[in-house]
Scaffold this active site. Structure first.
Site, PDB file in Angstrom:
ATOM      1  N   GLY A  49       0.845  -1.184   0.000  1.00 17.64           N
ATOM      2  CA  GLY A  49       0.000   0.000   0.000  1.00 17.64           C
ATOM      3  C   GLY A  49       0.879   1.232   0.000  1.00 17.64           C
ATOM      4  CD  GLN A  54       3.568   5.650   2.722  1.00 18.27           C
ATOM      5  OE1 GLN A  54       2.594   5.109   2.229  1.00 18.27           O
ATOM      6  NE2 GLN A  54       4.566   4.973   3.249  1.00 18.27           N
ATOM      7  CB  CYS A 102       5.716   1.795   7.306  1.00 18.58           C
ATOM      8  SG  CYS A 102       5.176   3.352   6.584  1.00 18.58           S
ATOM      9  CG  LEU A 103       6.958   0.974   1.126  1.00 16.29           C
ATOM     10  CD1 LEU A 103       6.429   1.326  -0.260  1.00 16.29           C
ATOM     11  CD2 LEU A 103       8.065  -0.078   1.036  1.00 16.29           C
ATOM     12  CG  HIS A 144      -0.171   0.902   7.264  1.00 16.36           C
ATOM     13  ND1 HIS A 144       0.799   0.357   8.080  1.00 16.36           N
ATOM     14  CD2 HIS A 144       0.482   1.791   6.452  1.00 16.36           C
ATOM     15  CE1 HIS A 144       1.980   0.907   7.780  1.00 16.36           C
ATOM     16  NE2 HIS A 144       1.820   1.771   6.779  1.00 16.36           N
ATOM     17  CD  GLU A 145      -1.110   2.471   2.775  1.00 13.73           C
ATOM     18  OE1 GLU A 145      -0.683   3.637   2.673  1.00 13.73           O
ATOM     19  OE2 GLU A 145      -0.374   1.499   3.007  1.00 13.73           O
ATOM     20  CG  HIS A 148       0.725   6.446   5.726  1.00 17.04           C
ATOM     21  ND1 HIS A 148       1.847   6.912   6.373  1.00 17.04           N
ATOM     22  CD2 HIS A 148       0.990   5.154   5.417  1.00 17.04           C
ATOM     23  CE1 HIS A 148       2.747   5.940   6.457  1.00 17.04           C
ATOM     24  NE2 HIS A 148       2.245   4.852   5.889  1.00 17.04           N
TER      25      HIS A 148
HETATM   26 ZN   LIG Z   1       3.112   3.023   5.775  1.00 17.25          ZN
END
Ligand SMILES: [Zn+2]
Length: 177
Positions: A49, A54, A102-103, A144-145, A148
């Site tokens: 995701g 991000q 998480c990226l 999670h998204e 963000h």
């Molecule tokens: Zn993340």
């Protein structure tokens, strides 16, 4: 399409609230390119995701796809989806704990509680209404998204920071707790 630079924890863009996308914005080639680039970037880094914040764009857009991700093996597949202005409601109070990464927080994993099942409302990339229910890992990725898009990262949701682990150590030694 281009691979975009991913903001890492500490960059203020990750702590801001994303702006809703207006319906006419979706017809702009620049916004459609952003969505394509987000998908490309998510795939390039083996993410499941990615939220627009991000990639330094404070817009209320997230993309997700669970395919054969080496970062998340053995997870149920989720088809590619673009969620514009998503909102969700839990279908019950039931939560479950599982590992997340998480990226924007490379290499680290931690155990995060999330609602088990949720109903999601959003627009797709063409502005059509989307309604779906998601459970398990699929619901986890969406929550999670969504976080963000509201200035939060998974650390903020963890009940026990002692579960934090580098992925390599986690694969070598298993969970410390
Ligand atoms: Zn993340």
């Amino acid at each position: 399409m281009s691979i975009l630079k991913v903001a890492r924890l500490g960059h203020p863009v990750l702590r801001g609230i994303a702006d809703d996308v207006a319906p006419d914005e979706l017809s702009s080639p620049a916004l459609q390119k952003l969505i394509d680039d987000m998908i490309e970037t998510m795939k390039e880094y083996d993410g499941v995701g990615l939220a627009a914040v991000q990639v330094h764009e404070p817009k209320n857009i997230a993309v997700l796809e669970v395919a054969d991700s080496p970062r998340y093996p053995n997870k149920p597949k989720v088809p590619l989806a673009v969620l514009v202005n998503p909102s969700f409601t839990p279908l019950s109070d039931e939560t479950e704990e599982d590992w997340e990464g998480c990226l924007s927080i490379p290499e680290l994993r931690g155990v995060v509680p999330r609602y088990k099942s949720i109903r999601v409302q959003a627009r797709d990339r063409h502005g059509n209404k989307l309604e779906l229910t998601a459970s398990g890992f699929h619901a986890r990725v969406i929550q999670h998204e969504w976080d963000h898009l509201h200035g939060k990262v998974f650390f903020d949701r963890m009940r026990d920071l002692s579960t934090l682990a580098y992925l390599q150590e986690l694969s070598r030694y298993g969970a410390a707790r």
